[in-house]
Design a protein around this motif. Structure first.
Motif, PDB file in Angstrom:
ATOM      1  N   VAL A   8       7.364  26.196  -0.304  1.00  0.00           N
ATOM      2  CA  VAL A   8       8.288  25.332   0.430  1.00  0.00           C
ATOM      3  C   VAL A   8       7.945  23.865   0.180  1.00  0.00           C
ATOM      4  CG1 VAL A   8       9.219  24.783   2.711  1.00  0.00           C
ATOM      5  CG2 VAL A   8       8.472  27.111   2.217  1.00  0.00           C
ATOM      6  N   ASP A   9       8.946  23.080  -0.177  1.00  0.00           N
ATOM      7  CA  ASP A   9       8.774  21.635  -0.334  1.00  0.00           C
ATOM      8  C   ASP A   9       9.302  20.947   0.915  1.00  0.00           C
ATOM      9  OD1 ASP A   9       7.846  21.917  -2.968  1.00  0.00           O
ATOM     10  OD2 ASP A   9       9.911  22.014  -3.708  1.00  0.00           O
ATOM     11  N   VAL A  10       8.592  19.911   1.328  1.00  0.00           N
ATOM     12  CA  VAL A  10       8.971  19.220   2.562  1.00  0.00           C
ATOM     13  C   VAL A  10       8.915  17.712   2.343  1.00  0.00           C
ATOM     14  CG1 VAL A  10       8.410  18.867   5.006  1.00  0.00           C
ATOM     15  CG2 VAL A  10       7.929  21.073   3.945  1.00  0.00           C
ATOM     16  N   SER A  11       9.876  17.008   2.906  1.00  0.00           N
ATOM     17  CA  SER A  11       9.837  15.551   2.896  1.00  0.00           C
ATOM     18  C   SER A  11      10.305  15.039   4.260  1.00  0.00           C
ATOM     19  CB  SER A  11      10.742  15.018   1.779  1.00  0.00           C
ATOM     20  OG  SER A  11      10.786  13.614   1.823  1.00  0.00           O
ATOM     21  N   ASP A 167      21.450  20.342  -4.960  1.00  0.00           N
ATOM     22  CA  ASP A 167      20.585  20.231  -6.143  1.00  0.00           C
ATOM     23  C   ASP A 167      19.613  19.062  -6.090  1.00  0.00           C
ATOM     24  OD1 ASP A 167      21.980  22.379  -7.188  1.00  0.00           O
ATOM     25  OD2 ASP A 167      23.480  21.080  -8.107  1.00  0.00           O
ATOM     26  N   LYS A 168      19.337  18.577  -4.927  1.00  0.00           N
ATOM     27  CA  LYS A 168      18.431  17.439  -4.859  1.00  0.00           C
ATOM     28  C   LYS A 168      17.037  17.865  -4.428  1.00  0.00           C
ATOM     29  CE  LYS A 168      21.190  13.340  -4.227  1.00  0.00           C
ATOM     30  NZ  LYS A 168      21.492  12.246  -3.324  1.00  0.00           N
ATOM     31  N   GLU A 169      16.038  17.186  -4.962  1.00  0.00           N
ATOM     32  CA  GLU A 169      14.662  17.367  -4.505  1.00  0.00           C
ATOM     33  C   GLU A 169      14.574  16.862  -3.064  1.00  0.00           C
ATOM     34  OE1 GLU A 169      12.124  18.610  -6.371  1.00  0.00           O
ATOM     35  OE2 GLU A 169      13.635  19.011  -7.904  1.00  0.00           O
ATOM     36  N   SER A 176      17.961   9.429   0.307  1.00  0.00           N
ATOM     37  CA  SER A 176      19.384   9.136   0.463  1.00  0.00           C
ATOM     38  C   SER A 176      19.728   9.001   1.942  1.00  0.00           C
ATOM     39  CB  SER A 176      20.266  10.167  -0.249  1.00  0.00           C
ATOM     40  OG  SER A 176      20.160  11.413   0.356  1.00  0.00           O
ATOM     41  N   TYR A 177      19.011   9.716   2.804  1.00  0.00           N
ATOM     42  CA  TYR A 177      19.225   9.519   4.251  1.00  0.00           C
ATOM     43  C   TYR A 177      18.871   8.084   4.651  1.00  0.00           C
ATOM     44  CZ  TYR A 177      18.919   9.413   9.199  1.00  0.00           C
ATOM     45  OH  TYR A 177      19.107   9.015  10.492  1.00  0.00           O
ATOM     46  N   VAL A 178      17.724   7.623   4.202  1.00  0.00           N
ATOM     47  CA  VAL A 178      17.291   6.265   4.540  1.00  0.00           C
ATOM     48  C   VAL A 178      18.322   5.249   4.030  1.00  0.00           C
ATOM     49  CG1 VAL A 178      15.518   4.498   4.116  1.00  0.00           C
ATOM     50  CG2 VAL A 178      14.839   6.864   4.580  1.00  0.00           C
ATOM     51  N   TYR A 179      18.847   5.522   2.867  1.00  0.00           N
ATOM     52  CA  TYR A 179      19.822   4.613   2.249  1.00  0.00           C
ATOM     53  C   TYR A 179      21.117   4.504   3.058  1.00  0.00           C
ATOM     54  CZ  TYR A 179      22.800   2.569  -1.328  1.00  0.00           C
ATOM     55  OH  TYR A 179      23.654   1.760  -2.016  1.00  0.00           O
ATOM     56  N   ILE A 180      21.612   5.640   3.562  1.00  0.00           N
ATOM     57  CA  ILE A 180      22.900   5.605   4.278  1.00  0.00           C
ATOM     58  C   ILE A 180      22.759   5.307   5.767  1.00  0.00           C
ATOM     59  CG2 ILE A 180      24.131   7.172   2.718  1.00  0.00           C
ATOM     60  CD1 ILE A 180      23.617   9.351   4.880  1.00  0.00           C
ATOM     61  N   SER A 181      21.532   5.415   6.313  1.00  0.00           N
ATOM     62  CA  SER A 181      21.410   5.260   7.766  1.00  0.00           C
ATOM     63  C   SER A 181      21.198   3.796   8.131  1.00  0.00           C
ATOM     64  CB  SER A 181      20.261   6.115   8.305  1.00  0.00           C
ATOM     65  OG  SER A 181      19.029   5.610   7.877  1.00  0.00           O
ATOM     66  N   PHE A 191      13.674  12.969  10.545  1.00  0.00           N
ATOM     67  CA  PHE A 191      14.556  13.649   9.599  1.00  0.00           C
ATOM     68  C   PHE A 191      13.668  14.386   8.600  1.00  0.00           C
ATOM     69  CE2 PHE A 191      16.713  13.977   5.584  1.00  0.00           C
ATOM     70  CZ  PHE A 191      18.052  14.228   5.888  1.00  0.00           C
ATOM     71  N   ILE A 192      13.801  15.702   8.531  1.00  0.00           N
ATOM     72  CA  ILE A 192      12.926  16.494   7.651  1.00  0.00           C
ATOM     73  C   ILE A 192      13.784  17.325   6.698  1.00  0.00           C
ATOM     74  CG2 ILE A 192      11.025  18.166   7.536  1.00  0.00           C
ATOM     75  CD1 ILE A 192      10.245  17.430  10.357  1.00  0.00           C
ATOM     76  N   ALA A 193      13.536  17.168   5.412  1.00  0.00           N
ATOM     77  CA  ALA A 193      14.205  17.979   4.397  1.00  0.00           C
ATOM     78  C   ALA A 193      13.242  19.053   3.909  1.00  0.00           C
ATOM     79  CB  ALA A 193      14.669  17.109   3.228  1.00  0.00           C
ATOM     80  N   ILE A 194      13.750  20.292   3.835  1.00  0.00           N
ATOM     81  CA  ILE A 194      12.895  21.448   3.547  1.00  0.00           C
ATOM     82  C   ILE A 194      13.581  22.311   2.499  1.00  0.00           C
ATOM     83  CG2 ILE A 194      11.913  23.561   4.568  1.00  0.00           C
ATOM     84  CD1 ILE A 194      12.300  22.015   7.343  1.00  0.00           C
ATOM     85  N   ARG A 195      12.871  22.691   1.463  1.00  0.00           N
ATOM     86  CA  ARG A 195      13.465  23.626   0.501  1.00  0.00           C
ATOM     87  C   ARG A 195      12.537  24.799   0.219  1.00  0.00           C
ATOM     88  NH1 ARG A 195      16.335  21.398  -4.432  1.00  0.00           N
ATOM     89  NH2 ARG A 195      17.945  21.282  -2.847  1.00  0.00           N
ATOM     90  N   TYR A 196      13.124  25.991   0.317  1.00  0.00           N
ATOM     91  CA  TYR A 196      12.406  27.207  -0.029  1.00  0.00           C
ATOM     92  C   TYR A 196      12.684  27.500  -1.490  1.00  0.00           C
ATOM     93  CZ  TYR A 196      11.304  32.169  -0.314  1.00  0.00           C
ATOM     94  OH  TYR A 196      10.791  33.384  -0.699  1.00  0.00           O
ATOM     95  N   ASN A 197      11.662  27.399  -2.336  1.00  0.00           N
ATOM     96  CA  ASN A 197      11.936  27.587  -3.765  1.00  0.00           C
ATOM     97  C   ASN A 197      11.749  29.026  -4.241  1.00  0.00           C
ATOM     98  OD1 ASN A 197       9.137  27.869  -4.318  1.00  0.00           O
ATOM     99  ND2 ASN A 197       8.917  25.655  -4.277  1.00  0.00           N
ATOM    100  N   GLY A 198      11.267  29.874  -3.345  1.00  0.00           N
ATOM    101  CA  GLY A 198      11.258  31.301  -3.645  1.00  0.00           C
ATOM    102  C   GLY A 198      10.199  31.783  -4.621  1.00  0.00           C
ATOM    103  N   ASN A 199       9.344  30.895  -5.085  1.00  0.00           N
ATOM    104  CA  ASN A 199       8.315  31.324  -6.046  1.00  0.00           C
ATOM    105  C   ASN A 199       7.180  32.094  -5.381  1.00  0.00           C
ATOM    106  OD1 ASN A 199       9.598  30.096  -8.219  1.00  0.00           O
ATOM    107  ND2 ASN A 199       8.689  28.113  -7.685  1.00  0.00           N
TER     108      ASN A 199
END
Ligand SMILES: [Mn+2]
Length: 199
Positions: A8-11, A167-169, A176-181, A191-199
């Motif tokens: 899982v990637d987190v930002s 398709d974004k990291e 992009s959230y910081v940019y538009i807010s 604000f937390i972005a999370i991606r499950y990459n399944g590996n």
């Protein structure tokens, strides 16, 4: 900030509201061999006591990572008796069951994205304040490359509607959230972005 070479990637982006030193929002995330957990707790009101309550909740969840979302909410609630209340969101992934569960008491939001669709879970109303209350836990299949965003109520719907996720990291999503807010926040924002990459 992102986890190193995991499933899982987190930002994360976090900012207190204008003029405040303390942020009433607290968050925590962790990945174990079979699970990923992410929590946002938003202390009611603002300032030091709001921070204290949200940190109490994060601490008890850190100490009990391996129990279900339902049990985590109950445990967190027990800790808040006599304290400032919190709103709370918990997302948990089970890698071997290929399942995720989410519960939100109050307005911590989660939106889940796959290539085809976007799904926003409806939070339970109210807040946690030490008293027993009914709440629902949402469960669904965890698919490879699923993206989630989790956020406190400092994040506005009109900001979310401008957000491009596909398709974004995760780092690009928070950027992009910081940019538009808006720069001056009217409420503490996590604000937390999370991606499950399944590996
Ligand atoms: Mn808030």
């Amino acid at each position: 900030m992102s986890t190193a070479n995991n499933k899982v990637d987190v930002s994360v982006f976090q900012k207190p509201k204008k003029g405040n030193y303390y942020c009433g929002d607290s968050y925590f995330y962790a990945e174990t061999e079979n699970e990923f957990l992410c929590v946002i707790a938003d202390g009611l009101g603002s300032g030091e006591y709001a921070t204290e309550s949200s940190q109490i909740v994060i601490q008890i969840i850190k100490e009990n990572m391996n129990i279900s979302v339902e049990e985590l909410v109950k445990k967190a609630n027990q800790q808040l008796y006599g304290k400032r209340g919190v709103v709370l969101g918990i997302l948990k992934m089970d890698f071997s069951k290929k399942e995720y569960s989410f519960s939100s008491i109050g307005n911590i939001g989660v939106i889940q994205y796959t290539a085809e669709k976007k799904k926003r879970s409806i939070p339970n109303s109210g807040y946690l304040g030490g008293y027993e209350r009914p709440f629902k836990v949402f469960k669904d299949t965890l698919e490879d490359n699923m993206t989630f965003i989790m956020f406190s109520d400092g994040v506005k719907d009109k900001e979310l509607s401008k957000l491009y996720i596909k398709d974004k990291e995760v780092e690009c999503i928070t950027k992009s959230y910081v940019y538009i807010s808006e720069d001056e926040r009217k409420d503490d924002t996590t604000f937390i972005a999370i991606r499950y990459n399944g590996n």
